[in-house]
Motif scaffolding. Sequence first.
Motif, PDB file in Angstrom:
ATOM      1  N   TRP A  34      76.806 -23.814  68.291  1.00 27.67           N
ATOM      2  CA  TRP A  34      76.240 -25.123  68.598  1.00 27.67           C
ATOM      3  C   TRP A  34      75.672 -25.199  70.011  1.00 27.67           C
ATOM      4  O   TRP A  34      75.046 -26.188  70.367  1.00 27.67           O
ATOM      5  N   ARG A  35      75.916 -24.176  70.822  1.00 28.13           N
ATOM      6  CA  ARG A  35      75.536 -24.184  72.243  1.00 28.13           C
ATOM      7  C   ARG A  35      76.116 -25.407  72.942  1.00 28.13           C
ATOM      8  O   ARG A  35      75.447 -26.095  73.716  1.00 28.13           O
ATOM      9  N   ALA A  36      77.380 -25.648  72.646  1.00 26.17           N
ATOM     10  CA  ALA A  36      78.080 -26.802  73.213  1.00 26.17           C
ATOM     11  C   ALA A  36      78.295 -26.593  74.710  1.00 26.17           C
ATOM     12  O   ALA A  36      78.604 -25.485  75.142  1.00 26.17           O
ATOM     13  N   PRO A  37      78.157 -27.653  75.495  1.00 25.13           N
ATOM     14  CA  PRO A  37      78.269 -27.535  76.950  1.00 25.13           C
ATOM     15  C   PRO A  37      79.707 -27.575  77.490  1.00 25.13           C
ATOM     16  O   PRO A  37      79.908 -27.554  78.687  1.00 25.13           O
ATOM     17  N   GLN A  38      80.705 -27.623  76.618  1.00 23.09           N
ATOM     18  CA  GLN A  38      82.093 -27.664  77.066  1.00 23.09           C
ATOM     19  C   GLN A  38      82.571 -26.262  77.460  1.00 23.09           C
ATOM     20  O   GLN A  38      82.022 -25.259  77.009  1.00 23.09           O
ATOM     21  N   ASP A  39      83.616 -26.244  78.258  1.00 28.09           N
ATOM     22  CA  ASP A  39      84.270 -24.987  78.597  1.00 28.09           C
ATOM     23  C   ASP A  39      85.003 -24.507  77.343  1.00 28.09           C
ATOM     24  O   ASP A  39      85.946 -25.160  76.889  1.00 28.09           O
ATOM     25  N   PRO A  40      84.590 -23.382  76.754  1.00 23.42           N
ATOM     26  CA  PRO A  40      85.234 -22.938  75.516  1.00 23.42           C
ATOM     27  C   PRO A  40      86.706 -22.598  75.708  1.00 23.42           C
ATOM     28  O   PRO A  40      87.500 -22.764  74.783  1.00 23.42           O
ATOM     29  N   GLU A  41      87.091 -22.149  76.889  1.00 17.36           N
ATOM     30  CA  GLU A  41      88.500 -21.831  77.127  1.00 17.36           C
ATOM     31  C   GLU A  41      89.366 -23.085  77.072  1.00 17.36           C
ATOM     32  O   GLU A  41      90.489 -23.041  76.557  1.00 17.36           O
ATOM     33  N   ASP A  42      88.862 -24.204  77.589  1.00 17.44           N
ATOM     34  CA  ASP A  42      89.609 -25.466  77.483  1.00 17.44           C
ATOM     35  C   ASP A  42      89.776 -25.857  76.024  1.00 17.44           C
ATOM     36  O   ASP A  42      90.872 -26.216  75.584  1.00 17.44           O
ATOM     37  N   ALA A  43      88.689 -25.799  75.265  1.00 13.07           N
ATOM     38  CA  ALA A  43      88.742 -26.179  73.853  1.00 13.07           C
ATOM     39  C   ALA A  43      89.693 -25.264  73.079  1.00 13.07           C
ATOM     40  O   ALA A  43      90.486 -25.734  72.253  1.00 13.07           O
ATOM     41  N   GLU A  44      89.644 -23.966  73.346  1.00 17.03           N
ATOM     42  CA  GLU A  44      90.527 -23.017  72.665  1.00 17.03           C
ATOM     43  C   GLU A  44      91.992 -23.282  73.007  1.00 17.03           C
ATOM     44  O   GLU A  44      92.854 -23.249  72.125  1.00 17.03           O
ATOM     45  N   LEU A  45      92.283 -23.528  74.278  1.00 22.45           N
ATOM     46  CA  LEU A  45      93.659 -23.789  74.696  1.00 22.45           C
ATOM     47  C   LEU A  45      94.209 -25.036  74.007  1.00 22.45           C
ATOM     48  O   LEU A  45      95.320 -25.028  73.459  1.00 22.45           O
ATOM     49  N   LEU A  46      93.412 -26.106  73.987  1.00 22.28           N
ATOM     50  CA  LEU A  46      93.899 -27.351  73.414  1.00 22.28           C
ATOM     51  C   LEU A  46      94.051 -27.266  71.901  1.00 22.28           C
ATOM     52  O   LEU A  46      95.018 -27.803  71.341  1.00 22.28           O
ATOM     53  N   VAL A  47      93.130 -26.586  71.231  1.00 18.42           N
ATOM     54  CA  VAL A  47      93.281 -26.451  69.779  1.00 18.42           C
ATOM     55  C   VAL A  47      94.491 -25.576  69.460  1.00 18.42           C
ATOM     56  O   VAL A  47      95.185 -25.800  68.473  1.00 18.42           O
ATOM     57  N   THR A  48      94.777 -24.599  70.309  1.00 21.41           N
ATOM     58  CA  THR A  48      95.975 -23.782  70.130  1.00 21.41           C
ATOM     59  C   THR A  48      97.217 -24.664  70.146  1.00 21.41           C
ATOM     60  O   THR A  48      98.110 -24.514  69.304  1.00 21.41           O
ATOM     61  N   GLU A  49      97.274 -25.584  71.085  1.00 22.69           N
ATOM     62  CA  GLU A  49      98.439 -26.465  71.185  1.00 22.69           C
ATOM     63  C   GLU A  49      98.569 -27.360  69.965  1.00 22.69           C
ATOM     64  O   GLU A  49      99.669 -27.527  69.426  1.00 22.69           O
ATOM     65  N   LEU A  50      97.458 -27.934  69.498  1.00 21.32           N
ATOM     66  CA  LEU A  50      97.536 -28.842  68.349  1.00 21.32           C
ATOM     67  C   LEU A  50      97.916 -28.103  67.076  1.00 21.32           C
ATOM     68  O   LEU A  50      98.745 -28.581  66.299  1.00 21.32           O
ATOM     69  N   VAL A  51      97.310 -26.940  66.847  1.00 17.53           N
ATOM     70  CA  VAL A  51      97.631 -26.175  65.630  1.00 17.53           C
ATOM     71  C   VAL A  51      99.064 -25.655  65.699  1.00 17.53           C
ATOM     72  O   VAL A  51      99.797 -25.708  64.703  1.00 17.53           O
ATOM     73  N   ALA A  52      99.496 -25.169  66.864  1.00 19.14           N
ATOM     74  CA  ALA A  52     100.874 -24.693  67.006  1.00 19.14           C
ATOM     75  C   ALA A  52     101.874 -25.818  66.751  1.00 19.14           C
ATOM     76  O   ALA A  52     102.940 -25.582  66.163  1.00 19.14           O
ATOM     77  N   ASN A  53     101.542 -27.045  67.162  1.00 25.42           N
ATOM     78  CA  ASN A  53     102.422 -28.179  66.878  1.00 25.42           C
ATOM     79  C   ASN A  53     102.591 -28.397  65.383  1.00 25.42           C
ATOM     80  O   ASN A  53     103.692 -28.678  64.908  1.00 25.42           O
ATOM     81  N   VAL A  54     101.504 -28.272  64.636  1.00 26.37           N
ATOM     82  CA  VAL A  54     101.605 -28.429  63.181  1.00 26.37           C
ATOM     83  C   VAL A  54     102.488 -27.326  62.609  1.00 26.37           C
ATOM     84  O   VAL A  54     103.380 -27.578  61.795  1.00 26.37           O
ATOM     85  N   VAL A  55     102.247 -26.093  63.035  1.00 25.00           N
ATOM     86  CA  VAL A  55     103.028 -24.955  62.535  1.00 25.00           C
ATOM     87  C   VAL A  55     104.513 -25.144  62.857  1.00 25.00           C
ATOM     88  O   VAL A  55     105.372 -24.934  62.007  1.00 25.00           O
ATOM     89  N   ASP A  56     104.814 -25.561  64.082  1.00 28.11           N
ATOM     90  CA  ASP A  56     106.208 -25.684  64.522  1.00 28.11           C
ATOM     91  C   ASP A  56     106.919 -26.920  64.003  1.00 28.11           C
ATOM     92  O   ASP A  56     108.128 -26.878  63.767  1.00 28.11           O
ATOM     93  N   HIS A  57     106.195 -28.030  63.835  1.00 30.09           N
ATOM     94  CA  HIS A  57     106.870 -29.299  63.575  1.00 30.09           C
ATOM     95  C   HIS A  57     106.485 -29.999  62.270  1.00 30.09           C
ATOM     96  O   HIS A  57     107.298 -30.734  61.727  1.00 30.09           O
ATOM     97  N   ALA A  58     105.271 -29.813  61.796  1.00 27.78           N
ATOM     98  CA  ALA A  58     104.818 -30.615  60.661  1.00 27.78           C
ATOM     99  C   ALA A  58     104.937 -29.889  59.332  1.00 27.78           C
ATOM    100  O   ALA A  58     105.272 -30.489  58.320  1.00 27.78           O
ATOM    101  N   GLY A  59     104.626 -28.596  59.325  1.00 25.28           N
ATOM    102  CA  GLY A  59     104.683 -27.859  58.068  1.00 25.28           C
ATOM    103  C   GLY A  59     103.663 -28.378  57.070  1.00 25.28           C
ATOM    104  O   GLY A  59     102.549 -28.715  57.429  1.00 25.28           O
TER     105      GLY A  59
END
Length: 137
Positions: A34-59
């Motif tokens: 998409w040639r998005a202007p965001q820092d991809p490392e920030d986006a990757e870090l935050l999505v890691t946290e959200l997905v890991a929360n689902v894996v660890d807590h929500a199932g």
Amino acid sequence: MRPVSSFTASIDLPPRASSVPLARRLVRDVLRTWRAPQDPEDAELLVTELVANVVDHAGGDVLTLELSLAGAWLRVGVLDGSAVVPVIREMSHTEERGRGMQLVAAIAERWGCEEHRGGKRVWFELSPAGVGEPAEP
């Protein structure tokens, strides 16, 4: 005047540990495409946290990763079947885990959680570098 681009993507993933690095790669590849202007490392870090929360807590059977780019603003959401709302925990120097939502709150311009079909959507928004808060809808 340059037209405002709008893109969306959504993918279902199993709520397993192997989905965490996959979600990171998907976010990185989609932002590049998409040639998005965001820092991809920030986006990757935050999505890691959200997905890991689902894996660890929500199932559940599935989690859904949603991405949208409206103009220059990126919104990423993770949906799951649990109604349990994430919380920002107090900082602990003895716990190895539990800092994820602190990272989300510190890095994202905005984040939130909303009910979605008996479960929830946890989302965050990132601006391009040097841009402030988005206009309220």
